[in-house]
Design a protein around this motif. Structure first.
Motif, short mmCIF file in Angstrom:
data_model
loop_
_atom_site.label_atom_id
_atom_site.label_comp_id
_atom_site.label_asym_id
_atom_site.label_seq_id
_atom_site.Cartn_x
_atom_site.Cartn_y
_atom_site.Cartn_z
N HIS A 1 7.07 14.17 -5.94
CA HIS A 1 7.11 15.18 -6.99
C HIS A 1 5.90 16.11 -6.89
O HIS A 1 6.05 17.27 -6.58
N GLN A 2 4.71 15.56 -7.11
CA GLN A 2 3.50 16.39 -7.05
C GLN A 2 2.35 15.66 -6.38
O GLN A 2 1.19 15.94 -6.67
N GLY A 3 2.66 14.73 -5.50
CA GLY A 3 1.63 14.08 -4.71
C GLY A 3 0.85 12.99 -5.40
O GLY A 3 -0.22 12.60 -4.93
N GLY A 4 1.35 12.47 -6.49
CA GLY A 4 0.66 11.40 -7.21
C GLY A 4 0.66 10.09 -6.42
O GLY A 4 1.38 9.94 -5.44
N PRO A 5 -0.15 9.13 -6.86
CA PRO A 5 -0.26 7.83 -6.18
C PRO A 5 0.88 6.89 -6.59
O PRO A 5 0.69 5.98 -7.40
N ALA A 6 2.05 7.12 -6.05
CA ALA A 6 3.28 6.42 -6.48
C ALA A 6 3.13 4.91 -6.53
O ALA A 6 3.57 4.26 -7.48
N CYS A 7 2.52 4.32 -5.51
CA CYS A 7 2.44 2.85 -5.42
C CYS A 7 1.47 2.24 -6.42
O CYS A 7 1.45 1.03 -6.61
N GLU A 8 0.67 3.07 -7.07
CA GLU A 8 -0.29 2.56 -8.03
C GLU A 8 0.27 2.51 -9.44
O GLU A 8 -0.40 2.07 -10.38
N GLY A 9 1.52 2.95 -9.60
CA GLY A 9 2.16 2.90 -10.91
C GLY A 9 2.70 1.52 -11.21
O GLY A 9 2.61 0.60 -10.40
N VAL A 10 3.30 1.40 -12.37
CA VAL A 10 3.88 0.12 -12.76
C VAL A 10 5.18 -0.11 -11.99
O VAL A 10 5.78 0.82 -11.47
N LYS B 1 20.36 -2.58 -20.87
CA LYS B 1 19.76 -3.82 -20.40
C LYS B 1 18.92 -3.53 -19.17
O LYS B 1 19.07 -2.49 -18.53
N TYR B 2 18.07 -4.49 -18.84
CA TYR B 2 17.26 -4.39 -17.63
C TYR B 2 17.99 -5.06 -16.47
O TYR B 2 18.61 -6.10 -16.63
N ASP B 3 17.88 -4.44 -15.29
CA ASP B 3 18.44 -5.01 -14.07
C ASP B 3 17.29 -5.60 -13.26
O ASP B 3 16.60 -4.89 -12.54
N GLU B 4 17.06 -6.89 -13.40
CA GLU B 4 15.93 -7.56 -12.74
C GLU B 4 16.04 -7.54 -11.22
O GLU B 4 15.07 -7.78 -10.53
N ASP B 5 17.24 -7.25 -10.69
CA ASP B 5 17.43 -7.18 -9.25
C ASP B 5 17.17 -5.79 -8.68
O ASP B 5 17.25 -5.58 -7.47
N ASP B 6 16.90 -4.82 -9.54
CA ASP B 6 16.64 -3.44 -9.11
C ASP B 6 15.31 -2.99 -9.69
O ASP B 6 15.27 -2.26 -10.68
N VAL B 7 14.23 -3.41 -9.07
CA VAL B 7 12.90 -3.06 -9.56
C VAL B 7 12.55 -1.66 -9.10
O VAL B 7 12.85 -1.25 -7.97
N HIS B 8 11.91 -0.90 -9.99
CA HIS B 8 11.51 0.47 -9.70
C HIS B 8 9.99 0.57 -9.62
O HIS B 8 9.27 -0.09 -10.37
N ILE B 9 9.52 1.42 -8.72
CA ILE B 9 8.11 1.83 -8.67
C ILE B 9 8.05 3.10 -9.51
O ILE B 9 8.82 4.04 -9.26
N VAL B 10 7.16 3.15 -10.50
CA VAL B 10 7.07 4.31 -11.38
C VAL B 10 5.74 5.01 -11.14
O VAL B 10 4.67 4.44 -11.38
N CYS B 11 5.80 6.24 -10.64
CA CYS B 11 4.58 6.99 -10.36
C CYS B 11 3.80 7.20 -11.66
O CYS B 11 4.37 7.63 -12.67
N PRO B 12 2.49 6.92 -11.66
CA PRO B 12 1.71 7.04 -12.89
C PRO B 12 1.47 8.48 -13.36
O PRO B 12 1.11 8.69 -14.51
#
Length: 121
Positions: free
Chosen positions: A45-54, A73-84
């Motif tokens: 998106h704008q070069g943020g530290p994607a892997c450092e997010g939740v 509901k939450y899908d525990e089998d599909d974890v997302h990396i969220v850019c901070p």
């Protein structure tokens, strides 16, 4: 490609992230459910530290057989990396963006041998 030593397997607990710099690249190595994933630590998106997010499970709509909405509901089998920086989400399994699969984090191969973890760059 060269292999770069990350750590001993037992040195990185589930849920942890290690950021390393190799040849001018910042790479995030994530351990989740005893598996290791490695992506360039750069949000598209704008070069943020994607892997450092939740990291969090994806959310889905729960709909019954008749099409009635029952909630989310939450899908525990599909974890997302969220850019901070701005909340862009990527699937941990393959690095694709949740909303636009044409966007994908650069993925690196991770290997485990003799209790050691390596990333190929």
């Amino acid at each position: 490609m060269k292999e770069v030593y990350i750590c001993r397997q037992e040195e990185m607990a589930d849920g942890n992230v290690r950021i390393l710099r190799v040849d001018g690249l910042e790479i995030g190595v994530i351990r989740h459910k005893s598996r290791f994933y490695a992506y360039r630590n750069l949000c598209l998106h704008q070069g943020g530290p994607a892997c450092e997010g939740v990291r969090m499970p994806g959310v889905f709509d729960d709909v019954d057989e008749e099409g009635r909405f029952l909630g989310q509901k939450y899908d525990e089998d599909d974890v997302h990396i969220v850019c901070p920086w701005h909340g862009y989400e990527y699937h941990l399994s393959d690095g694709t963006n949740v909303c636009d699969p044409r966007l994908r984090l650069q993925k690196f191969e991770v290997s485990e041998r003799g209790g050691n973890v390596y990333v190929s760059v």
